[in-house]
Motif scaffolding. Structure first.
Motif, PDB file in Angstrom:
ATOM      1  N   ASP A 313       0.833  -1.209   0.000  1.00  0.00           N
ATOM      2  CA  ASP A 313       0.000   0.000   0.000  1.00  0.00           C
ATOM      3  C   ASP A 313       0.864   1.254   0.000  1.00  0.00           C
ATOM      4  OD1 ASP A 313      -2.288  -1.537   0.039  1.00  0.00           O
ATOM      5  OD2 ASP A 313      -2.610  -1.349   2.206  1.00  0.00           O
ATOM      6  N   ARG A 316       2.240   1.898  -3.418  1.00  0.00           N
ATOM      7  CA  ARG A 316       1.202   2.433  -4.299  1.00  0.00           C
ATOM      8  C   ARG A 316       0.945   3.910  -4.004  1.00  0.00           C
ATOM      9  NH1 ARG A 316      -0.950  -2.994  -4.118  1.00  0.00           N
ATOM     10  NH2 ARG A 316      -1.974  -2.601  -2.104  1.00  0.00           N
ATOM     11  N   GLN A 317       0.943   4.282  -2.711  1.00  0.00           N
ATOM     12  CA  GLN A 317       0.749   5.683  -2.340  1.00  0.00           C
ATOM     13  C   GLN A 317       1.835   6.567  -2.930  1.00  0.00           C
ATOM     14  OE1 GLN A 317       0.714   5.602   1.926  1.00  0.00           O
ATOM     15  NE2 GLN A 317      -1.291   4.591   2.063  1.00  0.00           N
ATOM     16  N   ASN A 319       3.443   5.894  -5.673  1.00  0.00           N
ATOM     17  CA  ASN A 319       3.522   5.652  -7.123  1.00  0.00           C
ATOM     18  C   ASN A 319       4.861   5.035  -7.525  1.00  0.00           C
ATOM     19  OD1 ASN A 319       0.907   6.688  -7.827  1.00  0.00           O
ATOM     20  ND2 ASN A 319       1.712   8.753  -7.487  1.00  0.00           N
ATOM     21  N   PRO A 321       6.497   1.691  -8.803  1.00  0.00           N
ATOM     22  CA  PRO A 321       6.116   0.406  -9.396  1.00  0.00           C
ATOM     23  C   PRO A 321       6.768  -0.762  -8.668  1.00  0.00           C
ATOM     24  CG  PRO A 321       6.865   1.961 -11.076  1.00  0.00           C
ATOM     25  CD  PRO A 321       7.223   2.556  -9.749  1.00  0.00           C
TER      26      PRO A 321
END
Length: 356
Positions: A313, A316-317, A319, A321
Motif C-alpha cells: 500500500d 502504491r501511495q 507511485n 512500481p
C-alpha cells in the motif's frame, strides 16, 4: 556432518521458529501501528568501526567449475566470512551479480539456498554470478551500533555494501551490475540495504518479510529473531525500541528511497498450500515435521503477509512500481521461496540487463 548434528540443528530451528511465530502473533494483536513518519534525524545512526585494511579474498575452495566457497576478510568485522558462489554458465565476458541472503539462521544452521532449493540447477544455464553469504545468524544483515556479548561483531551493512562488492567484482570479473534477494529475516534486510546504499543494486526481491521495523508487529518480529532466538539484545543493533534507529531501518517508512529499483515483493497467506501435502512437501534434513510447518510456518507467513500488504500500500501511495505477489496459499517454508526465486527471476534478470 553427522545425522545427529542435522537432527539437532533441525530441533533448534523449529524451536526458534516457534518463538518467532508466537512473537509475531503477539505483535499482530497489538495496537495498530502509528502513522508513517519520516525519520527523525540521525540520532541512532550506525557506528562504523574504523577500517584499517581493505577486504580481500582469504582463500577459495572450488567444489567444481560452477560451485565455489569463497572466504573474504572483512575489516569492519575483523574476521573471514564464508560465501557460497555459483558461477555463470558462460564466463567468456563479464557478468552481473545477484546477491542472495539467507534467513534468520544466516545459512549457518544448514537452512540455506544451496541446501534447501534447486538454485544450482535453476541458474545452471544463466549468465549471472550468484553470491550467498553463509553467515550472519540473527544479525538482520545490518550494522550494529555496539557489540553484543552473544554474537560476533556485526557490521553487515558495511561489509555487504562497501567492502564486499569490489572484492567480488575483481575476483569474479563481473560487470559491476548488482541486484539482491532475501527471505524471511533478510527479506527486510535486502530492502534496507538498498535504501542505505543507493545506486548499488538495480533490483530487489523480498520474500516473506516484515518490513516495518518501527511498527508493533515489525518490532515483535525483529525481537523474536534477535532476542528470543538469538539471545542477543536488539537495542545493541538499532538502539532503544521505537527510537530513531528503528525508524531509520524501516523500509516501509523509507520506501520513497526504493524509487527507481525493480521490486518483487511476495508473501503467502499462511494457509496450507501445495507443500503442506505429504506427497509434495519440500523435504530436506532441516525440514520441520509437517504439523509444525503448518502451524508455526502458517503463523509466521500470516504475519509476513500483514506486513507485506502495508508495504504494498505504501509503494502504491508513492507511485513506486513493484511486482507484488500476495494472497496465495502457503506457509513460511523453503518450497515457496524456491517458487518465488523462479517467479522473481524475470524481473531480476531485467534489472541485471539479462534475458530471463
Amino acid at each position: 556432518m553427522s545425522r545427529r548434528s542435522l537432527v539437532g540443528r533441525r530441533v533448534v530451528s523449529c524451536r526458534a521458529a516457534g518463538v518467532i511465530a508466537a512473537a509475531l502473533l503477539a505483535g499482530a494483536l497489538a495496537t495498530a501501528p502509528p502513522a508513517l513518519a519520516a525519520p527523525a534525524g540521525n540520532a541512532a545512526a550506525n557506528t562504523t568501526a574504523p577500517t584499517h585494511a581493505t577486504a580481500y579474498v582469504d582463500h577459495i575452495v572450488k567444489h567444481n567449475d560452477r560451485q565455489w566457497d569463497m572466504y573474504v576478510y572483512s575489516p569492519s568485522m575483523d574476521r573471514v566470512i564464508k560465501l557460497q558462489i555459483i558461477r555463470p554458465a558462460d564466463t567468456s565476458s563479464p557478468r552481473p551479480t545477484l546477491y542472495m541472503l539467507n534467513g534468520a539462521g544466516g545459512g549457518e544452521d544448514g537452512a540455506n539456498w544451496e541446501n534447501q532449493t534447486d538454485i544450482v540447477k535453476f541458474f545452471g544455464d544463466k549468465d549471472v554470478n550468484i553470491v550467498i553469504p553463509a553467515e550472519g545468524i540473527y544479525s538482520y544483515y545490518t550494522d550494529w551500533i555496539r557489540k553484543d556479548p552473544h554474537l560476533p561483531k556485526e557490521m553487515w551493512q558495511t561489509f555487504l555494501t562497501k567492502e564486499l562488492p569490489p572484492v567480488i567484482d575483481s575476483a569474479l570479473g563481473t560487470d559491476g551490475v548488482n541486484s539482491i534477494a532475501g527471505l524471511s529475516m533478510s527479506a527486510v534486510s535486502v530492502l534496507d540495504l538498498a535504501i542505505h546504499a543507493p545506486g548499488l543494486y538495480k533490483g530487489v526481491a523480498s520474500y516473506s518479510g516484515c518490513a516495518q521495523t518501527a511498527s508493533p508487529l515489525g518490532e515483535a518480529s525483529v525481537r523474536a529473531v534477535v532476542e528470543a532466538a538469538g539471545h542477543a539484545d536488539a537495542q545493541n543493533m538499532w538502539g532503544p525500541y521505537g527510537g530513531p534507529g528503528w525508524i531509520e531501518h524501516d523500509p516501509t517508512i523509507n520506501a520513497a528511497k526504493l524509487r527507481g529499483l525493480k521490486l518483487y515483493i511476495a508473501a503467502g497467506n499462511g494457509l496450507p498450500g501445495k507443500y503442506e501435502n505429504p506427497a509434495t512437501q519440500h523435504i530436506t534434513d532441516e525440514t520441520p515435521p509437517l504439523d509444525q510447518q503448518i502451524v508455526i510456518g502458517g503463523a509466521l507467513e500470516a504475519g509476513a503477509n500483514v506486513c507485506t500488504q502495508v508495504l504494498a500500500d505504501r509503494l502504491r501511495q508513492l507511485n513506486i512500481p513493484a511486482t507484488i505477489n500476495l494472497g496465495g496459499d502457503g506457509t513460511h517454508s523453503w518450497g515457496y521461496w524456491q517458487d518465488d526465486m523462479r517467479k522473481s527471476w524475470p524481473l531480476m534478470a531485467a534489472s541485471l540487463g539479462l534475458k530471463p
